[in-house]
Each structure stands twice: as structure tokens, then as C-alpha cells.
Design a protein around this motif. Structure first.
Motif, short mmCIF file in Angstrom:
data_model
loop_
_atom_site.label_atom_id
_atom_site.label_comp_id
_atom_site.label_asym_id
_atom_site.label_seq_id
_atom_site.Cartn_x
_atom_site.Cartn_y
_atom_site.Cartn_z
N LEU A 364 -12.65 -11.52 10.79
CA LEU A 364 -13.31 -10.64 9.83
C LEU A 364 -12.81 -9.20 9.94
O LEU A 364 -12.73 -8.48 8.93
CB LEU A 364 -14.83 -10.69 10.02
N LEU A 365 -12.47 -8.77 11.15
CA LEU A 365 -11.92 -7.43 11.32
C LEU A 365 -10.59 -7.28 10.59
O LEU A 365 -10.33 -6.27 9.94
CB LEU A 365 -11.75 -7.12 12.82
N VAL A 366 -9.75 -8.30 10.69
CA VAL A 366 -8.47 -8.29 9.98
C VAL A 366 -8.70 -8.27 8.47
O VAL A 366 -8.08 -7.50 7.73
CB VAL A 366 -7.61 -9.50 10.38
N LEU A 367 -9.63 -9.11 8.00
CA LEU A 367 -9.92 -9.18 6.57
C LEU A 367 -10.53 -7.88 6.06
O LEU A 367 -10.24 -7.44 4.93
CB LEU A 367 -10.86 -10.36 6.29
N HIS A 368 -11.39 -7.26 6.87
CA HIS A 368 -11.98 -5.96 6.51
C HIS A 368 -10.88 -4.90 6.37
O HIS A 368 -10.88 -4.11 5.41
CB HIS A 368 -12.99 -5.54 7.59
N TRP A 369 -9.94 -4.91 7.30
CA TRP A 369 -8.83 -3.95 7.27
C TRP A 369 -8.00 -4.13 5.99
O TRP A 369 -7.65 -3.16 5.32
CB TRP A 369 -7.95 -4.15 8.51
N LEU A 370 -7.71 -5.38 5.64
CA LEU A 370 -6.94 -5.66 4.43
C LEU A 370 -7.71 -5.22 3.18
O LEU A 370 -7.15 -4.60 2.27
CB LEU A 370 -6.63 -7.15 4.34
N TYR A 371 -9.00 -5.54 3.14
CA TYR A 371 -9.81 -5.26 1.96
C TYR A 371 -9.97 -3.76 1.74
O TYR A 371 -9.87 -3.28 0.59
CB TYR A 371 -11.20 -5.91 2.13
N LYS A 372 -10.20 -3.01 2.81
CA LYS A 372 -10.39 -1.57 2.69
C LYS A 372 -9.11 -0.87 2.19
O LYS A 372 -9.18 0.18 1.55
CB LYS A 372 -10.82 -0.96 4.03
N ARG A 373 -7.97 -1.46 2.50
CA ARG A 373 -6.70 -0.89 2.06
C ARG A 373 -6.22 -1.52 0.76
O ARG A 373 -5.08 -1.35 0.37
CB ARG A 373 -5.64 -1.05 3.17
N LYS A 374 -7.13 -2.31 0.14
CA LYS A 374 -6.83 -2.94 -1.16
C LYS A 374 -5.59 -3.85 -1.09
O LYS A 374 -4.83 -3.96 -2.06
CB LYS A 374 -6.69 -1.91 -2.26
N ILE A 375 -5.39 -4.44 0.09
CA ILE A 375 -4.30 -5.41 0.25
C ILE A 375 -4.88 -6.79 -0.04
O ILE A 375 -5.50 -7.42 0.83
CB ILE A 375 -3.70 -5.36 1.67
#
Length: 379
Positions: A364-375
Motif C-alpha cells: 500500500l505504501l508503494v501504491l500510495h506513492w504512485l497515486y500521489k504522483r499521479k503515476i
């Protein structure tokens, strides 16, 4: 323009949230109930855990829903913006066809890659490769449904849907297999049409070298119906402003109940079976898909509870990536590397549950990082 139409054009938040809820169980959520049983000893957790295992043959569990729900949601996305392109000149259609065909091939390739993950790798010998896959079936169902949506009327799509379900029933139950009999749906499916197709026409190997592959050739046909039912749901939500949003949610829920009843009635003559992907299985999974979509649509979009569903949204936004990573990345090793000391320090009964949260947490931390950067990576 109304808020509802804006949401529809941007794609419903509930669509990503429900897709994320679906993927959550694959990422490690299915281990929660076993861990809670270790912690509490309550037998009810054992009952819940049984729902996170696939049915052995005939029958249905919650875990059997994960795969068909994903296919259904791919149809919902199409239904939210249905477009016929057959009236366009071929030069304008060609890029759309190329993009769809590339998506089909990429998903099939990623499906093979997923099959041979877990630290093994795809064999160089083509006869040792398992070509049938979950992503391959999703690709085929989406591709055929897209061709129908782009080139036929809604009425034709519905006739096609009915023809698939009834035709598949007739094929499996009333037409004799070469060298065999009609309607042999006994455990393992060795005497079924599915096994005949996979033995004679499917290249490479089958899952666990069984007579038929659960993602084999013939059973991919009824999966198209799951996508077409999703198209119906998406089209209905698109028109929610006209009939009322809450009324739409209620009708979707009711449609789910009707489909469930139809599926279990059909089960009396054509058993609900995931590996064969029987027509009754389609109806049962479609029923639950409609119900879950109605609930998520009401809670996430109508009640504006996107924040409450945030964890599911970030999973759904990069669902293909995290699904592939579940085979190609050793998340358990990573979670132990980061949280292993803490897990070892807590009392023994708590360790399995904390371990599950750690496993989910690093993903979830990886997914949160991707989502916040609109990746947002999609195929």
C-alpha cells in the motif's frame, strides 16, 4: 454540466474502489481470517477463512468471485462511455483497433509472465509454457466485448449475451464429446468438452498438468458474458441523472438479486463451477458483481466517501501493476526486512496478524506513492 455527468466522464471513483477491493484479497487480505483465528480461537474466523479458498469443483465461495468481478468491471468502464465506431472511415478506426489489439497481446504476455513468476521464470521451451492465464482471459473477454460495443447495437449485444450462456449450456451438457459422452462434468473435467479443447488445441501445458486448464480455451467464451453484463451496468449508471442516482443504485442491487436467483436455479441442471465457468457460475458472479457495484456506487459516489475507500482506490488505480508484482516481487521478504523485528517482538498469537498488516502495508505504501504522483499505469 451536472456533477454526476462530470463524475461519469472522469470515471466513477467507485469503479477504482471496487476494483481495489477485489485486488485487496489477492495481495494478502485473504490471510487476515486465519491470523484472527490464531489470535482469538473463534471458530467463526475459520468459516470466514473457508470463503478465501476456491471451490474444489462444483459450488461457490467468495474467492471464486475475484476473477469474474474484474472482468465485469472492465465491462462497466466500457459501458460508461459506449461508442460505436463502425460508421467511421477505416482510417479513423485503425488506431483504435491497433490500440485494442496491442492491449490484448500485452495482457496475454503479462499473463504468461505472471504464470511463471514466483522465482522460476518463463521456460525457453515453448512446450513447457503455460499460455492460458487470468490476464489472458480478461484480455479476451474485454476485446470481444469491445468489438461488440463498437460495432453492434445494444439489442445485438443482449442477444449475443443470451446466446453465449444458453449455447454454452447446450454445448457442455447435450453434445457428446468425441470418444466420450454428453454432459460429463465430473470432478476434474477430464470427460468434458473443455478438456477436449485444451488437450487438442491449447499449446504448452495446462495448470498443474490437469486434463483441462481453468483458464482454458472453451471456458473463455462464457467469460465474455461477464464483461457484457458489466457493459449493461455501466450504461445504466451513465443514465443515472435521468432516472435518479439512488434509484439507479437500488435497481442495480435488485438486478443482482435476480441474477443470483437465476444462477442458483440454473445450478439444479448446470452446476455452478468456476473451472468450467458454467453459465450458472456466470449468473451467480454477475449477481454479486451487481450488488457490490450498487453498494460501492452508493457509498463512494453518492455519499462521497472517497476518503473512506482510499486504500481500495489506490489499489484499483494501479491494479494490473500490483497484480503482476504479486508474482514477480517477494513482498513477504520485503515486509519481513522492514517490520521483521517488530513482528518478532510482539506476543506470538499476534505475530500472524501483524505479519499480514506488514505485508499489505509495504504494498500500500508503494501504491500510495504512485497515486500521489499521479503515476497510473494501465494496459
Amino acid at each position: 454540466m451536472s456533477d454526476t455527468n462530470k463524475k461519469t466522464k472522469k470515471r466513477l471513483a467507485s469503479l477504482d474502489a471496487l476494483r481495489g477491493f477485489d485486488m485487496f484479497w489477492i495481495l494478502g487480505g485473504e490471510k487476515i481470517f486465519a491470523a484472527l483465528f490464531v489470535l482469538t480461537g473463534w471458530a467463526g474466523w475459520k468459516v470466514a477463512e473457508a470463503q478465501t479458498l476456491h471451490s474444489q469443483w462444483h459450488g461457490f465461495t467468495f474467492y471464486d468471485l475475484i476473477f469474474p468481478l474484474f472482468i465485469f468491471l472492465s465491462g462497466v468502464a466500457m459501458g460508461l462511455s459506449p461508442k460505436r465506431i463502425d460508421h467511421l472511415p477505416f482510417v479513423e478506426r485503425k488506431p483504435i483497433y491497433i490500440k485494442a489489439f496491442k492491449r490484448l497481446l500485452l495482457l496475454c504476455f503479462f499473463g504468461v509472465l505472471y504464470n511463471h513468476g514466483w522465482g522460476t521464470g518463463v521456460p525457453l521451451n515453448p512446450e513447457e509454457v503455460r499460455y492460458a492465464s487470468v490476464l489472458g482471459r480478461i484480455a479476451v473477454a474485454w476485446f470481444v466485448a469491445a468489438m461488440l460495443v463498437w460495432h453492434t447495437s445494444f439489442r445485438t449485444q443482449m442477444f449475443t449475451l443470451a446466446g453465449i450462456l444458453i449455447g454454452y449450456w447446450v454445448w457442455l451438457c447435450f453434445i457428446p464429446v468425441p470418444g466420450g459422452v454428453a454432459g460429463d462434468l465430473s470432478t476434474g473435467g477430464a470427460g468434458s468438452w473443455n478438456a477436449w479443447f485444451d488437450t487438442n488445441l491449447l499449446p504448452g501445458i495446462t495448470y498443474q498438468n490437469k486434463p483441462m486448464d481453468p483458464e482454458g480455451i472453451l471456458s473463455s467464451i462464457p467469460a465474455i458474458a461477464n464483461a457484457l453484463f458489466g457493459v449493461i451496468a455501466g450504461r445504466y449508471i451513465k443514465q443515472a441523472q435521468e432516472r435518479g442516482e439512488w434509484k439507479t443504485a437500488v435497481i442495480l442491487f435488485a438486478a443482482g438479486l435476480v441474477a443470483l436467483a437465476a444462477g442458483w436455479l440454473w445450478n439444479m441442471v448446470f452446476p455452478v463451477n468456476k473451472d468450467l465457468w458454467t453459465s450458472s457460475f456466470v449468473m451467480v458472479t454477475v449477481g454479486w458483481s451487481f450488488i457490490l457495484l450498487a453498494v460501492f456506487y452508493a457509498v463512494v459516489d453518492l455519499l462521497n466517501q472517497q476518503r473512506a475507500a482510499y486504500l481500495f482506490v489506490i489499489i484499483g488505480a494501479n491494479s494490473i501493476v500490483i497484480y503482476l508484482a504479486s508474482s514477480l516481487v517477494n513482498w513477504e521478504y520485503i515486509s519481513r526486512s522492514v517490520f521483521g523485528g517488530f513482528i518478532a517482538a510482539v506476543p506470538a498469537p499476534w505475530q500472524p496478524l501483524i505479519g499480514v498488516f506488514a505485508l499489505l502495508g509495504v504494498q500500500l505504501l508503494v501504491l500510495h506513492w504512485l497515486y500521489k504522483r499521479k503515476i497510473l499505469i494501465s494496459v
